[in-house]
Design an enzyme around this catalytic site. Structure first.
Site, PDB file in Angstrom:
ATOM      1  NE  ARG A  38      21.494  30.047  21.481  1.00 32.21           N
ATOM      2  CZ  ARG A  38      20.333  30.540  21.928  1.00 32.21           C
ATOM      3  NH1 ARG A  38      20.031  30.457  23.213  1.00 32.21           N
ATOM      4  NH2 ARG A  38      19.463  31.110  21.099  1.00 32.21           N
ATOM      5  CG  ASP A  39      27.215  29.009  30.159  1.00 35.93           C
ATOM      6  OD1 ASP A  39      27.317  29.836  31.093  1.00 35.93           O
ATOM      7  OD2 ASP A  39      27.929  27.988  30.079  1.00 35.93           O
ATOM      8  CB  ILE A  40      30.964  27.388  26.678  1.00 33.44           C
ATOM      9  CG1 ILE A  40      31.702  26.632  25.597  1.00 33.44           C
ATOM     10  CG2 ILE A  40      31.527  27.102  28.062  1.00 33.44           C
ATOM     11  CD1 ILE A  40      33.146  27.086  25.404  1.00 33.44           C
ATOM     12  CG  ASN A  97      27.505  32.554  40.207  1.00 33.49           C
ATOM     13  OD1 ASN A  97      26.612  32.374  41.033  1.00 33.49           O
ATOM     14  ND2 ASN A  97      27.676  31.770  39.165  1.00 33.49           N
ATOM     15  CB  VAL A 106      34.138  34.577  33.518  1.00 33.17           C
ATOM     16  CG1 VAL A 106      34.647  35.588  32.495  1.00 33.17           C
ATOM     17  CG2 VAL A 106      34.268  33.156  32.976  1.00 33.17           C
ATOM     18  CG  HIS A 110      28.975  36.292  33.749  1.00 30.78           C
ATOM     19  ND1 HIS A 110      30.203  36.627  34.272  1.00 30.78           N
ATOM     20  CD2 HIS A 110      28.692  35.058  34.232  1.00 30.78           C
ATOM     21  CE1 HIS A 110      30.639  35.637  35.034  1.00 30.78           C
ATOM     22  NE2 HIS A 110      29.735  34.678  35.040  1.00 30.78           N
ATOM     23  CG  HIS A 112      24.753  32.491  34.826  1.00 28.81           C
ATOM     24  ND1 HIS A 112      25.400  31.460  34.190  1.00 28.81           N
ATOM     25  CD2 HIS A 112      25.678  33.091  35.613  1.00 28.81           C
ATOM     26  CE1 HIS A 112      26.671  31.442  34.581  1.00 28.81           C
ATOM     27  NE2 HIS A 112      26.863  32.414  35.452  1.00 28.81           N
TER      28      HIS A 112
HETATM   29  P1  DGP Z   1      30.428  32.021  36.546  1.00 29.17           P
HETATM   30  O1  DGP Z   1      30.783  30.786  37.318  1.00 29.17           O
HETATM   31  O2  DGP Z   1      29.194  32.673  37.060  1.00 29.17           O
HETATM   32  O3  DGP Z   1      31.611  32.967  36.432  1.00 29.17           O
HETATM   33  O4  DGP Z   1      30.050  31.525  35.089  1.00 29.17           O
HETATM   34  C1  DGP Z   1      30.901  31.532  33.994  1.00 29.17           C
HETATM   35  C2  DGP Z   1      30.160  30.890  32.839  1.00 29.17           C
HETATM   36  O5  DGP Z   1      30.842  31.208  31.655  1.00 29.17           O
HETATM   37  C3  DGP Z   1      30.084  29.368  32.908  1.00 29.17           C
HETATM   38  O6  DGP Z   1      28.705  28.997  32.973  1.00 29.17           O
HETATM   39  C4  DGP Z   1      30.701  28.883  31.614  1.00 29.17           C
HETATM   40  C5  DGP Z   1      30.763  30.124  30.767  1.00 29.17           C
HETATM   41  N1  DGP Z   1      31.911  30.221  29.896  1.00 29.17           N
HETATM   42  C6  DGP Z   1      33.215  30.137  30.271  1.00 29.17           C
HETATM   43  N2  DGP Z   1      34.011  30.288  29.201  1.00 29.17           N
HETATM   44  C7  DGP Z   1      33.189  30.505  28.135  1.00 29.17           C
HETATM   45  C8  DGP Z   1      33.422  30.755  26.758  1.00 29.17           C
HETATM   46  O7  DGP Z   1      34.550  30.818  26.271  1.00 29.17           O
HETATM   47  N3  DGP Z   1      32.324  30.909  25.970  1.00 29.17           N
HETATM   48  C9  DGP Z   1      31.057  30.857  26.469  1.00 29.17           C
HETATM   49  N4  DGP Z   1      30.059  31.013  25.611  1.00 29.17           N
HETATM   50  N5  DGP Z   1      30.795  30.631  27.764  1.00 29.17           N
HETATM   51  C10 DGP Z   1      31.850  30.460  28.588  1.00 29.17           C
END
Ligand code: DGP
Length: 126
Positions: A38-40, A97, A106, A110, A112
């Protein structure tokens, strides 16, 4: 066919650390090639990040270098997770992205997977 993507993978990016178990995540799915969690900072009731276990920077890198098995696994997993999360019938969005213009934060590929509400237009007006 394609240019090999010459991108340097940062082994200490946050998703690499999640894959190594150094940082916890809300895991929803795992198999040989894929981890999903799950996204944070969820943007909708369902917001899952689906990642390959291999060291791929982004979609450009993955599409150039990943094996057919890895690519199929990522796609299969995404659909399976959507069904398991109960959003296959109501609909959802899958996006990735890529790079600076894509707004990627990141540097590990990934997808979404977002759903559970009406998502509106794909891109915000400029
Ligand atoms: P992007 O902008 O497409 O690179 O999205 C990165 C996503 O990663 C963003 O929606 C928040 C998520 N995210 C960043 N750090 C963490 C983390 O430590 N844990 C989780 N579960 N999600 C994270």
């Amino acid at each position: 066919m394609s240019q090999a993507a010459a991108k340097t993978y940062d082994p200490n990016n946050i998703f690499a650390r999640i894959l190594r178990g150094e940082i916890p995540c809300g895991k929803v799915y795992e198999n040989e090639h894929v981890l999903a969690f799950r996204d944070i900072n969820p943007q909708a009731p369902v917001h899952v990040l689906v990642i390959p276990k291999g060291a791929y920077v982004d979609m450009d890198d993955f599409s150039a270098r990943a094996s057919a098995d890895e690519i199929a696994a990522l796609m299969r997993a995404t659909g399976e997770i959507a069904r398991a999360e109960g959003i296959a019938q109501s609909g959802y969005r899958v996006l990735s992205n890529c790079g600076a213009n894509g707004g990627q934060e990141v540097p590990h590929l990934h997808l979404h997977l977002v759903g559970g509400r009406t998502l509106g237009r794909m891109l915000q007006a400029q």
